[in-house]
Design a protein around this motif. Structure first.
Motif, PDB file in Angstrom:
ATOM      1  N   ASP A   1       0.832  -1.210   0.000  1.00 21.13           N
ATOM      2  CA  ASP A   1       0.000   0.000   0.000  1.00 21.13           C
ATOM      3  C   ASP A   1       0.865   1.259   0.000  1.00 21.13           C
ATOM      4  O   ASP A   1       0.518   2.252   0.635  1.00 21.13           O
ATOM      5  N   CYS A   2       2.009   1.206  -0.695  1.00 22.58           N
ATOM      6  CA  CYS A   2       2.865   2.384  -0.741  1.00 22.58           C
ATOM      7  C   CYS A   2       3.448   2.554  -2.137  1.00 22.58           C
ATOM      8  O   CYS A   2       3.346   1.667  -2.989  1.00 22.58           O
ATOM      9  N   LYS A   3       4.056   3.705  -2.362  1.00 17.64           N
ATOM     10  CA  LYS A   3       4.722   3.992  -3.629  1.00 17.64           C
ATOM     11  C   LYS A   3       6.089   4.588  -3.324  1.00 17.64           C
ATOM     12  O   LYS A   3       6.184   5.568  -2.575  1.00 17.64           O
ATOM     13  N   PHE A   4       7.124   3.992  -3.877  1.00 15.22           N
ATOM     14  CA  PHE A   4       8.460   4.547  -3.733  1.00 15.22           C
ATOM     15  C   PHE A   4       8.659   5.634  -4.778  1.00 15.22           C
ATOM     16  O   PHE A   4       8.590   5.383  -5.973  1.00 15.22           O
ATOM     17  N   LYS A   5       8.869   6.860  -4.299  1.00 17.61           N
ATOM     18  CA  LYS A   5       9.065   7.980  -5.205  1.00 17.61           C
ATOM     19  C   LYS A   5      10.468   7.902  -5.792  1.00 17.61           C
ATOM     20  O   LYS A   5      11.454   7.837  -5.062  1.00 17.61           O
ATOM     21  N   SER A   6      10.552   7.928  -7.084  1.00 14.95           N
ATOM     22  CA  SER A   6      11.837   7.771  -7.749  1.00 14.95           C
ATOM     23  C   SER A   6      12.730   8.972  -7.483  1.00 14.95           C
ATOM     24  O   SER A   6      12.323  10.118  -7.592  1.00 14.95           O
ATOM     25  N   THR A   7      13.953   8.693  -7.085  1.00 12.84           N
ATOM     26  CA  THR A   7      14.965   9.724  -6.878  1.00 12.84           C
ATOM     27  C   THR A   7      16.236   9.256  -7.581  1.00 12.84           C
ATOM     28  O   THR A   7      16.363   8.085  -7.941  1.00 12.84           O
ATOM     29  N   PRO A   8      17.208  10.144  -7.808  1.00 15.68           N
ATOM     30  CA  PRO A   8      18.462   9.697  -8.431  1.00 15.68           C
ATOM     31  C   PRO A   8      19.119   8.535  -7.700  1.00 15.68           C
ATOM     32  O   PRO A   8      19.688   7.645  -8.326  1.00 15.68           O
ATOM     33  N   ILE A   9      19.021   8.519  -6.368  1.00 18.80           N
ATOM     34  CA  ILE A   9      19.628   7.443  -5.591  1.00 18.80           C
ATOM     35  C   ILE A   9      19.043   6.083  -5.978  1.00 18.80           C
ATOM     36  O   ILE A   9      19.757   5.090  -6.112  1.00 18.80           O
ATOM     37  N   LEU A  10      17.717   6.025  -6.176  1.00 19.61           N
ATOM     38  CA  LEU A  10      17.063   4.750  -6.437  1.00 19.61           C
ATOM     39  C   LEU A  10      17.320   4.223  -7.839  1.00 19.61           C
ATOM     40  O   LEU A  10      16.896   3.119  -8.171  1.00 19.61           O
ATOM     41  N   ARG A  11      18.008   4.989  -8.665  1.00 13.78           N
ATOM     42  CA  ARG A  11      18.421   4.455  -9.966  1.00 13.78           C
ATOM     43  C   ARG A  11      19.653   3.562  -9.820  1.00 13.78           C
ATOM     44  O   ARG A  11      19.954   2.760 -10.687  1.00 13.78           O
ATOM     45  N   ASP A  12      20.370   3.726  -8.710  1.00  9.06           N
ATOM     46  CA  ASP A  12      21.600   2.967  -8.497  1.00  9.06           C
ATOM     47  C   ASP A  12      21.554   2.072  -7.265  1.00  9.06           C
ATOM     48  O   ASP A  12      22.335   1.128  -7.165  1.00  9.06           O
ATOM     49  N   LYS A  13      20.677   2.367  -6.321  1.00  8.60           N
ATOM     50  CA  LYS A  13      20.611   1.628  -5.060  1.00  8.60           C
ATOM     51  C   LYS A  13      19.268   0.915  -4.948  1.00  8.60           C
ATOM     52  O   LYS A  13      18.248   1.411  -5.429  1.00  8.60           O
ATOM     53  N   PRO A  14      19.237  -0.232  -4.279  1.00  7.89           N
ATOM     54  CA  PRO A  14      17.948  -0.917  -4.095  1.00  7.89           C
ATOM     55  C   PRO A  14      17.049  -0.170  -3.125  1.00  7.89           C
ATOM     56  O   PRO A  14      17.519   0.399  -2.136  1.00  7.89           O
TER      57      PRO A  14
ATOM     58  N   LEU B   1       7.778  -2.573  -7.891  1.00  5.35           N
ATOM     59  CA  LEU B   1       9.195  -2.872  -7.777  1.00  5.35           C
ATOM     60  C   LEU B   1       9.529  -4.147  -8.554  1.00  5.35           C
ATOM     61  O   LEU B   1       8.657  -4.963  -8.846  1.00  5.35           O
ATOM     62  N   LYS B   2      10.776  -4.310  -8.869  1.00  7.85           N
ATOM     63  CA  LYS B   2      11.283  -5.522  -9.507  1.00  7.85           C
ATOM     64  C   LYS B   2      12.132  -6.296  -8.504  1.00  7.85           C
ATOM     65  O   LYS B   2      12.822  -5.705  -7.680  1.00  7.85           O
ATOM     66  N   GLU B   3      12.104  -7.615  -8.593  1.00 17.46           N
ATOM     67  CA  GLU B   3      12.891  -8.478  -7.716  1.00 17.46           C
ATOM     68  C   GLU B   3      14.133  -8.976  -8.456  1.00 17.46           C
ATOM     69  O   GLU B   3      14.051  -9.455  -9.583  1.00 17.46           O
ATOM     70  N   ILE B   4      15.272  -8.825  -7.808  1.00 14.82           N
ATOM     71  CA  ILE B   4      16.528  -9.344  -8.346  1.00 14.82           C
ATOM     72  C   ILE B   4      17.134 -10.265  -7.295  1.00 14.82           C
ATOM     73  O   ILE B   4      17.528  -9.816  -6.217  1.00 14.82           O
ATOM     74  N   VAL B   5      17.187 -11.554  -7.601  1.00 10.52           N
ATOM     75  CA  VAL B   5      17.720 -12.533  -6.666  1.00 10.52           C
ATOM     76  C   VAL B   5      19.192 -12.739  -6.965  1.00 10.52           C
ATOM     77  O   VAL B   5      19.584 -12.988  -8.110  1.00 10.52           O
ATOM     78  N   GLY B   6      20.012 -12.613  -5.923  1.00 11.37           N
ATOM     79  CA  GLY B   6      21.445 -12.767  -6.097  1.00 11.37           C
ATOM     80  C   GLY B   6      21.818 -14.168  -6.553  1.00 11.37           C
ATOM     81  O   GLY B   6      21.149 -15.148  -6.222  1.00 11.37           O
ATOM     82  N   THR B   7      22.886 -14.242  -7.324  1.00  8.15           N
ATOM     83  CA  THR B   7      23.360 -15.532  -7.809  1.00  8.15           C
ATOM     84  C   THR B   7      24.793 -15.748  -7.356  1.00  8.15           C
ATOM     85  O   THR B   7      25.553 -14.800  -7.181  1.00  8.15           O
ATOM     86  N   GLY B   8      25.151 -16.995  -7.168  1.00  8.99           N
ATOM     87  CA  GLY B   8      26.515 -17.307  -6.778  1.00  8.99           C
ATOM     88  C   GLY B   8      26.731 -17.165  -5.282  1.00  8.99           C
ATOM     89  O   GLY B   8      25.882 -16.657  -4.542  1.00  8.99           O
ATOM     90  N   ASN B   9      27.873 -17.596  -4.830  1.00  5.30           N
ATOM     91  CA  ASN B   9      28.197 -17.575  -3.409  1.00  5.30           C
ATOM     92  C   ASN B   9      28.482 -16.171  -2.888  1.00  5.30           C
ATOM     93  O   ASN B   9      28.407 -15.920  -1.686  1.00  5.30           O
ATOM     94  N   ASP B  10      28.832 -15.254  -3.775  1.00  2.00           N
ATOM     95  CA  ASP B  10      29.227 -13.919  -3.334  1.00  2.00           C
ATOM     96  C   ASP B  10      28.063 -12.955  -3.231  1.00  2.00           C
ATOM     97  O   ASP B  10      28.236 -11.821  -2.802  1.00  2.00           O
TER      98      ASP B  10
ATOM     99  N   ARG C   1      11.577   0.653 -11.079  1.00  2.00           N
ATOM    100  CA  ARG C   1      11.625   0.353 -12.508  1.00  2.00           C
ATOM    101  C   ARG C   1      12.729   1.127 -13.214  1.00  2.00           C
ATOM    102  O   ARG C   1      13.183   0.727 -14.286  1.00  2.00           O
ATOM    103  N   GLY C   2      13.178   2.222 -12.619  1.00  2.00           N
ATOM    104  CA  GLY C   2      14.240   3.008 -13.224  1.00  2.00           C
ATOM    105  C   GLY C   2      15.625   2.577 -12.796  1.00  2.00           C
ATOM    106  O   GLY C   2      16.615   3.239 -13.131  1.00  2.00           O
ATOM    107  N   PHE C   3      15.715   1.455 -12.063  1.00  2.00           N
ATOM    108  CA  PHE C   3      16.998   0.984 -11.535  1.00  2.00           C
ATOM    109  C   PHE C   3      17.961   0.624 -12.663  1.00  2.00           C
ATOM    110  O   PHE C   3      17.614  -0.101 -13.595  1.00  2.00           O
ATOM    111  N   LYS C   4      19.194   1.142 -12.575  1.00  2.00           N
ATOM    112  CA  LYS C   4      20.228   0.853 -13.584  1.00  2.00           C
ATOM    113  C   LYS C   4      21.270  -0.113 -13.059  1.00  2.00           C
ATOM    114  O   LYS C   4      22.015  -0.712 -13.820  1.00  2.00           O
ATOM    115  N   GLY C   5      21.382  -0.241 -11.739  1.00  2.00           N
ATOM    116  CA  GLY C   5      22.340  -1.177 -11.166  1.00  2.00           C
ATOM    117  C   GLY C   5      23.702  -0.579 -10.950  1.00  2.00           C
ATOM    118  O   GLY C   5      23.970   0.557 -11.229  1.00  2.00           O
TER     119      GLY C   5
END
Length: 257
Positions: free
Chosen positions: A200-213, A235-244, A253-257
């Motif tokens: 029941d919320c909306k994350f307001k897009s900011t420059p930080i959220l383009r690079d940070k989860p 939001l989009k889900e990104i599940v980590g892969t590998g041991n690290d 949705r604007g996340f660039k990573g």
């Protein structure tokens, strides 16, 4: 007689209107402006805020408040920021990881809304404990914690949820957070339940959220760390892969990573 009847009816309508709402509205006859007074007890000073943090009931900020140390909330309160800001002046010498948040919530049934929380980010790089907000328990399971229409700024990380059930509502703004928004973490303790509902919320897009989860789950395999409603929050889900990379990320949705 008719004038008297109209006066009685007018007074009755005013009484019904006031009794049916949680805020009192009044008109300044000199300026002709309508002002709104939030429900509850006004907080004007740091000492009043510290006292309210251990109390019970509804409160609202009448001013911005600058803390001289972490504020620990142990009461069951509703705190309406009323558009104001709570911030930390600085970290005290000798502050350990457990004392470097702005707000530390250690009780159930706490509602915080309409507020900006300014945290600490003393050095570049991860500083354990420098969250703007922590909903935290290592023994009990805290419930009924709600944040509504909040902005978190200028902190190493936005929020830590450990041993608590937290719900976000309204607009959530995360800005100038070095490592990301909200961490859901059980610290490897299977008996702790750490959960976040963002349906029941909306994350307001900011420059930080383009690079940070916006959110991260510390252990992607931990059944006692849960994030629900992330699709509803767009939001989009990104599940980590590998041991690290053992974490799960929830990103805008604007996340660039």
């Amino acid at each position: 007689m008719r004038k008297s009847l109209y006066a009685v009816l007018a007074a009755l309508f005013v009484l019904i209107a006031v009794s049916g709402c949680t805020q009192v509205r009044f008109v300044n006859p000199n300026e002709g402006e309508t002002e709104t007074v939030p429900a509850g007890t006004a907080i004007e000073t740091l000492d009043e805020l510290k006292k309210a943090a251990t109390g019970y009931g509804e409160y609202y900020l009448a001013n911005d408040i600058i803390l001289d140390e972490q504020l620990t909330i142990t009461g069951e309160i509703t705190l309406n920021g009323n558009g104001h800001t709570i911030s930390r002046a600085a970290a005290n010498t000798g502050d350990g990881p457990g004392t470097r948040a702005t707000l530390l919530i250690k009780s159930s049934n706490v509602i915080i809304k309409n507020i900006t929380v300014d945290g600490l980010d003393t050095i570049k790089g991860w500083t354990d404990g420098e969250y703007a907000i922590k909903a935290y328990s290592e023994s009990d399971h805290l419930t009924g914690i709600v944040f509504e229409d909040i902005e978190i700024v200028d902190s190493n990380a936005g929020m830590l949820i450990r041993g608590a059930n937290v719900t976000l509502k309204g607009n959530i703004v995360l800005d100038d957070v070095e490592f990301g928004g909200i961490g859901v973490d059980s610290k490897g303790n299977d008996s702790l339940k750490s959960s976040l509902d963002v349906s029941d919320c909306k994350f307001k897009s900011t420059p930080i959220l383009r690079d940070k989860p916006a959110i991260w789950k510390e252990d992607k395999n931990a059944l006692n760390e849960t994030v629900t409603g992330w699709k509803d929050a767009n939001l989009k889900e990104i599940v980590g892969t590998g041991n690290d990379d053992n974490q799960t990320y929830y990103v805008t949705r604007g996340f660039k990573g």
